[in-house]
Design a protein around this motif. Structure first.
Motif, PDB file in Angstrom:
ATOM      1  N   ALA A  72       7.783 -30.906 -57.893  1.00  0.00           N
ATOM      2  CA  ALA A  72       8.469 -32.249 -57.354  1.00  0.00           C
ATOM      3  C   ALA A  72       9.304 -31.904 -56.022  1.00  0.00           C
ATOM      4  O   ALA A  72       9.249 -32.758 -55.176  1.00  0.00           O
ATOM      5  CB  ALA A  72       9.355 -32.748 -58.433  1.00  0.00           C
ATOM      6  N   LYS A 120       9.268 -39.644 -67.513  1.00  0.00           N
ATOM      7  CA  LYS A 120      10.143 -39.765 -68.507  1.00  0.00           C
ATOM      8  C   LYS A 120       9.636 -40.345 -69.680  1.00  0.00           C
ATOM      9  O   LYS A 120      10.089 -39.676 -70.816  1.00  0.00           O
ATOM     10  CB  LYS A 120      10.987 -41.312 -68.131  1.00  0.00           C
ATOM     11  N   CYS A 148       5.278 -35.511 -62.167  1.00  0.00           N
ATOM     12  CA  CYS A 148       6.210 -34.958 -61.344  1.00  0.00           C
ATOM     13  C   CYS A 148       5.815 -34.560 -59.864  1.00  0.00           C
ATOM     14  O   CYS A 148       6.219 -34.865 -59.054  1.00  0.00           O
ATOM     15  CB  CYS A 148       6.889 -33.962 -62.079  1.00  0.00           C
ATOM     16  N   GLU A 179      13.517 -38.264 -56.019  1.00  0.00           N
ATOM     17  CA  GLU A 179      14.250 -38.982 -57.033  1.00  0.00           C
ATOM     18  C   GLU A 179      13.583 -38.122 -58.389  1.00  0.00           C
ATOM     19  O   GLU A 179      14.468 -37.920 -59.239  1.00  0.00           O
ATOM     20  CB  GLU A 179      13.705 -40.320 -57.263  1.00  0.00           C
ATOM     21  N   VAL A 180      12.663 -37.750 -58.406  1.00  0.00           N
ATOM     22  CA  VAL A 180      12.038 -37.057 -59.770  1.00  0.00           C
ATOM     23  C   VAL A 180      12.784 -35.560 -59.830  1.00  0.00           C
ATOM     24  O   VAL A 180      13.365 -35.428 -60.976  1.00  0.00           O
ATOM     25  CB  VAL A 180      10.456 -36.703 -59.655  1.00  0.00           C
ATOM     26  N   TRP A 188      16.189 -36.182 -61.134  1.00  0.00           N
ATOM     27  CA  TRP A 188      16.185 -36.514 -62.424  1.00  0.00           C
ATOM     28  C   TRP A 188      15.761 -35.267 -63.278  1.00  0.00           C
ATOM     29  O   TRP A 188      16.592 -35.133 -64.391  1.00  0.00           O
ATOM     30  CB  TRP A 188      14.981 -37.475 -62.674  1.00  0.00           C
ATOM     31  N   GLY A 209       5.437 -37.819 -58.141  1.00  0.00           N
ATOM     32  CA  GLY A 209       6.145 -38.686 -58.040  1.00  0.00           C
ATOM     33  C   GLY A 209       6.192 -39.995 -59.152  1.00  0.00           C
ATOM     34  O   GLY A 209       6.897 -40.977 -58.724  1.00  0.00           O
ATOM     35  N   GLN A 210       5.714 -39.959 -60.228  1.00  0.00           N
ATOM     36  CA  GLN A 210       5.602 -40.890 -61.156  1.00  0.00           C
ATOM     37  C   GLN A 210       6.860 -40.605 -61.882  1.00  0.00           C
ATOM     38  O   GLN A 210       6.400 -40.213 -63.122  1.00  0.00           O
ATOM     39  CB  GLN A 210       4.218 -40.792 -61.816  1.00  0.00           C
ATOM     40  N   LEU A 211       7.779 -40.833 -61.907  1.00  0.00           N
ATOM     41  CA  LEU A 211       9.053 -41.036 -62.517  1.00  0.00           C
ATOM     42  C   LEU A 211       9.052 -41.618 -64.015  1.00  0.00           C
ATOM     43  O   LEU A 211       9.354 -41.157 -64.955  1.00  0.00           O
ATOM     44  CB  LEU A 211      10.383 -41.463 -62.065  1.00  0.00           C
ATOM     45  N   HIS A 249       9.579 -35.355 -53.843  1.00  0.00           N
ATOM     46  CA  HIS A 249       9.744 -36.334 -54.605  1.00  0.00           C
ATOM     47  C   HIS A 249      11.327 -36.312 -55.032  1.00  0.00           C
ATOM     48  O   HIS A 249      11.695 -35.563 -56.360  1.00  0.00           O
ATOM     49  CB  HIS A 249       8.872 -36.446 -55.820  1.00  0.00           C
TER      50      HIS A 249
END
Length: 89
Positions: free
Chosen positions: A60, A36, A27, A67-68, A71, A30-32, A65
């Motif tokens: 995050a 997941k 997180c 997007e993370v 999510w 930024g490694q979505l 990040h």
């Protein structure tokens, strides 16, 4: 990094404590896809890092990040309570 994570988790089931740190770091970075994958394998969505007290959502957002962070929020992630870090009195 993902192939190594998959290899490790497919050879042995790891307890949540051992998956949550890498989840937090995913997180932060930024490694979505990695986040997941680790959440599906038992990572704690709201694991507070022992060194900072920050949750995956906190880090995050701090690292921008978006997007993370979005999510994580969709999954019900929470922020650390103020004053809950290791230096809190």
């Amino acid at each position: 990094m993902m192939p190594e994570i998959v290899r490790r988790l497919e050879t042995a089931a790891l307890p949540a404590e051992e998956v949550s740190g890498p989840f937090w770091n995913a997180c932060r970075g930024g490694q979505l896809a990695t986040a997941k994958y680790l959440l599906e394998r038992g990572a704690d969505l709201n694991w507070p890092a022992p060194w900072s007290g920050q949750t995956p959502l906190d880090i995050a957002e701090q690292a921008e990040h978006r997007e993370v962070a979005a999510w994580l929020l969709e999954r019900g992630a929470t922020r650390a309570k103020k004053g809950s870090g290791p230096d809190a009195s």
